[in-house]
Write a protein that holds these residues in place. Structure first.
Motif, PDB file in Angstrom:
ATOM      1  N   GLY A 124       0.807  -1.221   0.000  1.00  0.00           N
ATOM      2  CA  GLY A 124       0.000   0.000   0.000  1.00  0.00           C
ATOM      3  C   GLY A 124       0.839   1.269   0.000  1.00  0.00           C
ATOM      4  N   VAL A 125       2.028   1.216   0.604  1.00  0.00           N
ATOM      5  CA  VAL A 125       2.924   2.383   0.614  1.00  0.00           C
ATOM      6  C   VAL A 125       3.351   2.716  -0.815  1.00  0.00           C
ATOM      7  CG1 VAL A 125       5.088   3.341   1.487  1.00  0.00           C
ATOM      8  CG2 VAL A 125       3.756   1.755   2.914  1.00  0.00           C
ATOM      9  N   THR A 126       3.706   1.687  -1.583  1.00  0.00           N
ATOM     10  CA  THR A 126       4.094   1.887  -2.986  1.00  0.00           C
ATOM     11  C   THR A 126       2.917   2.423  -3.801  1.00  0.00           C
ATOM     12  OG1 THR A 126       5.720   0.098  -2.851  1.00  0.00           O
ATOM     13  CG2 THR A 126       5.029   0.761  -5.045  1.00  0.00           C
ATOM     14  N   ILE A 127       1.732   1.890  -3.564  1.00  0.00           N
ATOM     15  CA  ILE A 127       0.537   2.360  -4.279  1.00  0.00           C
ATOM     16  C   ILE A 127       0.334   3.851  -4.066  1.00  0.00           C
ATOM     17  CG2 ILE A 127      -1.994   2.240  -4.293  1.00  0.00           C
ATOM     18  CD1 ILE A 127      -1.811  -0.732  -3.866  1.00  0.00           C
ATOM     19  N   PHE A 128       0.530   4.313  -2.826  1.00  0.00           N
ATOM     20  CA  PHE A 128       0.372   5.737  -2.508  1.00  0.00           C
ATOM     21  C   PHE A 128       1.363   6.587  -3.294  1.00  0.00           C
ATOM     22  CE2 PHE A 128       1.650   9.394   0.118  1.00  0.00           C
ATOM     23  CZ  PHE A 128       0.422  10.054   0.213  1.00  0.00           C
ATOM     24  N   PHE A 129       2.616   6.184  -3.346  1.00  0.00           N
ATOM     25  CA  PHE A 129       3.637   6.949  -4.074  1.00  0.00           C
ATOM     26  C   PHE A 129       3.406   6.918  -5.586  1.00  0.00           C
ATOM     27  CE2 PHE A 129       6.727   6.008  -0.385  1.00  0.00           C
ATOM     28  CZ  PHE A 129       6.353   7.181   0.262  1.00  0.00           C
ATOM     29  N   LEU A 130       2.816   5.831  -6.066  1.00  0.00           N
ATOM     30  CA  LEU A 130       2.623   5.690  -7.508  1.00  0.00           C
ATOM     31  C   LEU A 130       1.530   6.607  -8.060  1.00  0.00           C
ATOM     32  CD1 LEU A 130       2.994   1.834  -8.056  1.00  0.00           C
ATOM     33  CD2 LEU A 130       4.470   3.629  -8.969  1.00  0.00           C
ATOM     34  N   ILE A 131       0.676   7.141  -7.202  1.00  0.00           N
ATOM     35  CA  ILE A 131      -0.383   8.039  -7.689  1.00  0.00           C
ATOM     36  C   ILE A 131       0.232   9.265  -8.370  1.00  0.00           C
ATOM     37  CG2 ILE A 131      -2.351   9.490  -7.064  1.00  0.00           C
ATOM     38  CD1 ILE A 131      -2.904   7.515  -4.754  1.00  0.00           C
ATOM     39  N   PRO A 132       1.024  10.088  -7.654  1.00  0.00           N
ATOM     40  CA  PRO A 132       1.626  11.236  -8.342  1.00  0.00           C
ATOM     41  C   PRO A 132       2.709  10.835  -9.345  1.00  0.00           C
ATOM     42  CG  PRO A 132       2.415  11.094  -6.075  1.00  0.00           C
ATOM     43  CD  PRO A 132       1.329  10.084  -6.213  1.00  0.00           C
ATOM     44  N   PHE A 133       3.452   9.768  -9.045  1.00  0.00           N
ATOM     45  CA  PHE A 133       4.515   9.316  -9.952  1.00  0.00           C
ATOM     46  C   PHE A 133       3.952   9.042 -11.350  1.00  0.00           C
ATOM     47  CE2 PHE A 133       6.945   5.900 -11.975  1.00  0.00           C
ATOM     48  CZ  PHE A 133       8.249   6.369 -11.889  1.00  0.00           C
ATOM     49  N   SER A 134       2.858   8.308 -11.397  1.00  0.00           N
ATOM     50  CA  SER A 134       2.263   7.960 -12.688  1.00  0.00           C
ATOM     51  C   SER A 134       1.687   9.195 -13.376  1.00  0.00           C
ATOM     52  CB  SER A 134       1.175   6.894 -12.504  1.00  0.00           C
ATOM     53  OG  SER A 134       0.169   7.332 -11.604  1.00  0.00           O
ATOM     54  N   GLN A 135       1.047  10.095 -12.614  1.00  0.00           N
ATOM     55  CA  GLN A 135       0.471  11.304 -13.211  1.00  0.00           C
ATOM     56  C   GLN A 135       1.527  12.167 -13.890  1.00  0.00           C
ATOM     57  OE1 GLN A 135      -3.378  10.627 -12.902  1.00  0.00           O
ATOM     58  NE2 GLN A 135      -2.699  12.643 -13.525  1.00  0.00           N
ATOM     59  N   THR A 153      12.543   6.719 -14.008  1.00  0.00           N
ATOM     60  CA  THR A 153      12.565   5.249 -14.046  1.00  0.00           C
ATOM     61  C   THR A 153      13.946   4.723 -13.678  1.00  0.00           C
ATOM     62  OG1 THR A 153      10.882   5.248 -15.783  1.00  0.00           O
ATOM     63  CG2 THR A 153      12.139   3.213 -15.479  1.00  0.00           C
ATOM     64  N   VAL A 154      14.986   5.384 -14.201  1.00  0.00           N
ATOM     65  CA  VAL A 154      16.352   4.975 -13.861  1.00  0.00           C
ATOM     66  C   VAL A 154      16.583   5.057 -12.356  1.00  0.00           C
ATOM     67  CG1 VAL A 154      18.772   5.672 -14.018  1.00  0.00           C
ATOM     68  CG2 VAL A 154      17.406   5.486 -16.093  1.00  0.00           C
ATOM     69  N   LEU A 155      16.133   6.131 -11.734  1.00  0.00           N
ATOM     70  CA  LEU A 155      16.329   6.281 -10.295  1.00  0.00           C
ATOM     71  C   LEU A 155      15.509   5.279  -9.502  1.00  0.00           C
ATOM     72  CD1 LEU A 155      16.531  10.156  -9.825  1.00  0.00           C
ATOM     73  CD2 LEU A 155      18.346   8.481  -9.503  1.00  0.00           C
ATOM     74  N   ARG A 156      14.261   5.058  -9.930  1.00  0.00           N
ATOM     75  CA  ARG A 156      13.419   4.093  -9.207  1.00  0.00           C
ATOM     76  C   ARG A 156      13.981   2.682  -9.308  1.00  0.00           C
ATOM     77  NH1 ARG A 156       7.282   2.046 -10.761  1.00  0.00           N
ATOM     78  NH2 ARG A 156       7.011   0.725  -8.906  1.00  0.00           N
ATOM     79  N   GLN A 157      14.242   2.237 -10.531  1.00  0.00           N
ATOM     80  CA  GLN A 157      14.721   0.870 -10.736  1.00  0.00           C
ATOM     81  C   GLN A 157      16.174   0.714 -10.301  1.00  0.00           C
ATOM     82  OE1 GLN A 157      12.720  -1.545 -11.641  1.00  0.00           O
ATOM     83  NE2 GLN A 157      10.969  -0.238 -12.077  1.00  0.00           N
ATOM     84  N   GLY A 158      16.971   1.731 -10.571  1.00  0.00           N
ATOM     85  CA  GLY A 158      18.391   1.655 -10.230  1.00  0.00           C
ATOM     86  C   GLY A 158      18.632   1.622  -8.733  1.00  0.00           C
ATOM     87  N   PHE A 161      17.864  -1.831  -7.484  1.00  0.00           N
ATOM     88  CA  PHE A 161      18.933  -2.763  -7.822  1.00  0.00           C
ATOM     89  C   PHE A 161      20.127  -2.585  -6.880  1.00  0.00           C
ATOM     90  CE2 PHE A 161      23.034  -3.167 -10.085  1.00  0.00           C
ATOM     91  CZ  PHE A 161      23.080  -4.561 -10.170  1.00  0.00           C
ATOM     92  N   ILE A 162      20.491  -1.343  -6.611  1.00  0.00           N
ATOM     93  CA  ILE A 162      21.623  -1.081  -5.702  1.00  0.00           C
ATOM     94  C   ILE A 162      21.321  -1.626  -4.309  1.00  0.00           C
ATOM     95  CG2 ILE A 162      22.916   0.747  -4.522  1.00  0.00           C
ATOM     96  CD1 ILE A 162      22.620   2.395  -7.135  1.00  0.00           C
ATOM     97  N   ALA A 163      20.079  -1.440  -3.847  1.00  0.00           N
ATOM     98  CA  ALA A 163      19.683  -1.963  -2.533  1.00  0.00           C
ATOM     99  C   ALA A 163      19.796  -3.489  -2.495  1.00  0.00           C
ATOM    100  CB  ALA A 163      18.256  -1.532  -2.212  1.00  0.00           C
ATOM    101  N   VAL A 164      19.306  -4.146  -3.563  1.00  0.00           N
ATOM    102  CA  VAL A 164      19.395  -5.608  -3.648  1.00  0.00           C
ATOM    103  C   VAL A 164      20.850  -6.055  -3.671  1.00  0.00           C
ATOM    104  CG1 VAL A 164      18.979  -7.595  -5.173  1.00  0.00           C
ATOM    105  CG2 VAL A 164      17.146  -5.952  -4.729  1.00  0.00           C
ATOM    106  N   LEU A 165      21.669  -5.335  -4.441  1.00  0.00           N
ATOM    107  CA  LEU A 165      23.084  -5.669  -4.546  1.00  0.00           C
ATOM    108  C   LEU A 165      23.766  -5.595  -3.178  1.00  0.00           C
ATOM    109  CD1 LEU A 165      25.359  -6.304  -6.599  1.00  0.00           C
ATOM    110  CD2 LEU A 165      25.768  -3.838  -6.746  1.00  0.00           C
ATOM    111  N   ILE A 166      23.493  -4.539  -2.427  1.00  0.00           N
ATOM    112  CA  ILE A 166      24.087  -4.384  -1.096  1.00  0.00           C
ATOM    113  C   ILE A 166      23.625  -5.496  -0.163  1.00  0.00           C
ATOM    114  CG2 ILE A 166      24.115  -2.905   0.957  1.00  0.00           C
ATOM    115  CD1 ILE A 166      23.929  -0.493  -0.958  1.00  0.00           C
ATOM    116  N   GLN A 183      11.267  -1.596  -1.834  1.00  0.00           N
ATOM    117  CA  GLN A 183      10.679  -1.221  -3.127  1.00  0.00           C
ATOM    118  C   GLN A 183       9.910   0.098  -3.005  1.00  0.00           C
ATOM    119  OE1 GLN A 183       7.109  -3.319  -4.585  1.00  0.00           O
ATOM    120  NE2 GLN A 183       8.335  -3.975  -6.339  1.00  0.00           N
ATOM    121  N   SER A 184       9.202   0.277  -1.891  1.00  0.00           N
ATOM    122  CA  SER A 184       8.442   1.514  -1.661  1.00  0.00           C
ATOM    123  C   SER A 184       9.373   2.720  -1.558  1.00  0.00           C
ATOM    124  CB  SER A 184       7.612   1.397  -0.376  1.00  0.00           C
ATOM    125  OG  SER A 184       6.693   0.337  -0.452  1.00  0.00           O
TER     126      SER A 184
END
Length: 446
Positions: A124-135, A153-158, A161-166, A183-184
């Motif tokens: 639900g936290v991600t859903i909240f952030f995605l409202i303005p992000f998508s707009q 997109t680069v910052l979100r996905q990148g 990835f960096i978090a997963v890598l660490i 992810q949120s």
């Protein structure tokens, strides 16, 4: 020069942000599949499949309607269109989260994964952030501006990835629920970037116009239905494997699907650049413009994907060994079947682009809805007969049926010519060959 500049610049950014999703998504997959057990990774794969459907259904409801209406309505109504779409986005997100939270226990029992229900609650936290992000991204696409979409997109996905890598390199102990919160946080990073890139385009009214809300919903309901059907169509095999078999088998199957899905990125990138132009041109030039754009875009996408299909068929065993490890060797056989989806994806994806941009989203929705039922039936039959590999056989058959029906519709409505598509495909190969030849000649002379 202006037209060429648009296609080159837009194509660069659209392909670039899709490529970033590909690279960072693949990188996260590479490490997570080694960090978690097969059962845990299977749970994460199912979670990602469902949340992707949620995000793409939001895009379907709002994105294409915003782009279409901004280009076909009075310029003074732009602020009203933005407010109407933003209001719909908020209501949609609230309903989705209520459903996820309410049925979290059902989802846990359905897939035999205790944690997956809690994962959706925290999502639900991600859903909240995605409202303005998508707009912000919808507005930029409507304005033919893809650079902000690329960087957010680069910052979100990148960052994810960096978090997963660490996490993986430092062997930090983390649960699937913790990973959802990571992810949120990464979505928030992308949101901040999206705002700064889109703020110069934002013109919002403070009066909600009911007529415009109806227009957005009237157009968007078909596109949303199409997006949901398209994503369900593409994930029926994984859901079927998870339901009829086990999360461990989902992990095996997903490792093959992850590779074969990479071939969709050229189709999606081309479609995102073509749609605003197609919506603009068909409104002024008619269906002839849609025909030409369809033939050229499919020809270009086929030119990009066919070498990948052939290469994957030959090196499937090596690819699976490199990306997933020896314990996933069975997935190579699945990969050789699922990579064939890439032959039909350019046709099916551009079918939707042409139908939506020409004001026929109901036809696109009708075909995709039918395709879901076809795929469910074929997966059920083939899984019962062949087990895990049956899911791949069933889905490939469904792709073939959708291609045949869609091509028949396009021929009757727009006069699409298959030989023209292949003409453009070989034309692009010729252009690429001449470019390489020229570069080599310059180097040798230098």
């Amino acid at each position: 020069m202006g037209k060429n500049s648009y296609w080159l610049k837009s194509g660069f950014y659209s392909m670039g942000y899709r490529l970033s999703v590909l690279i960072f998504g693949f990188g996260s997959f590479y490490f997570l599949i080694r960090y978690f057990s097969q059962a845990e990774f299977g749970a994460w794969a199912l979670f990602i499949s469902i949340t992707t459907i949620i995000e793409m259904s939001r895009n379907g409801l709002i994105q294409n309607a915003v782009i279409k209406l901004i280009h076909t309505s009075d310029p003074d109504d732009e602020g009203k269109i933005v407010l109407a779409s933003f209001s719909i986005n908020i209501i949609y997100s609230a309903v989705i989260y209520a459903l996820l939270a309410g049925f979290s226990g059902v989802l846990s029992n359905m897939f035999h994964i205790p944690d997956i229900g809690t994962m959706f609650v925290y999502y639900g936290v991600t859903i909240f952030f995605l409202i303005p992000f998508s707009q912000f991204n919808y507005i930029q696409q409507a304005k033919f501006s893809f650079s902000g979409i690329f960087w957010s997109t680069v910052l979100r996905q990148g960052s994810f990835f960096i978090a997963v890598l660490i996490i993986c390199l430092l062997k930090i102990e983390i649960s699937l629920i913790d990973l959802v919160l990571v992810q949120s946080a990464c979505t928030l990073v992308g949101l901040i970037c999206a705002y700064f890139c889109a703020r110069r385009f934002i013109h919002i009214s403070y009066v909600l116009d009911g007529a415009i809300v109806k227009k957005v919903l009237g157009f968007g309901k078909y596109v949303m239905g199409t997006n949901i059907c398209s994503l369900v169509f593409k994930t029926v095999d994984q859901f079927s494997v998870g339901y009829f078999l086990s999360p461990n088998i989902v992990a095996l199957y997903n490792s093959a699907i992850r590779v074969s899905n990479l071939i969709e990125y050229p189709s999606t990138s081309v479609a995102e650049v073509v749609y605003p132009q197609s919506a603009f041109r068909t409104s002024s030039q008619g269906d002839g413009a849609a025909k030409l754009l369809y033939e050229k875009s499919v020809g270009l996408t086929l030119a990009l994907t066919l070498p990948v299909v052939i290469g994957t068929l030959v090196f499937a065993d090596l690819i699976i060994y490199v990306i997933a490890g020896p314990s996933y060797h069975e997935a190579a056989t699945i990969l050789r079947i699922t990579i064939l989806y890439g032959i039909f994806t350019p046709f099916n994806r551009q079918f939707g682009t042409v139908m939506d941009s020409s004001g026929r989203p109901q036809l696109n929705f009708a075909l995709m809805l039918a395709s879901v039922f076809i795929n469910i039936a074929s997966n059920y039959i083939f899984i019962q007969q062949f087990g895990m590999i049956g899911a791949a056989y069933g889905t490939l058959l469904s792709y073939v049926i959708v291609f045949l029906v869609g091509n028949t519709m396009l021929t009757r409505i727009f006069g699409i010519e298959m030989q023209q598509i292949f003409h453009y495909m070989f034309h692009y190969y010729g252009v690429a060959f001449q470019f390489i030849q020229k570069k080599l000649k310059t180097r040798l002379q230098g």
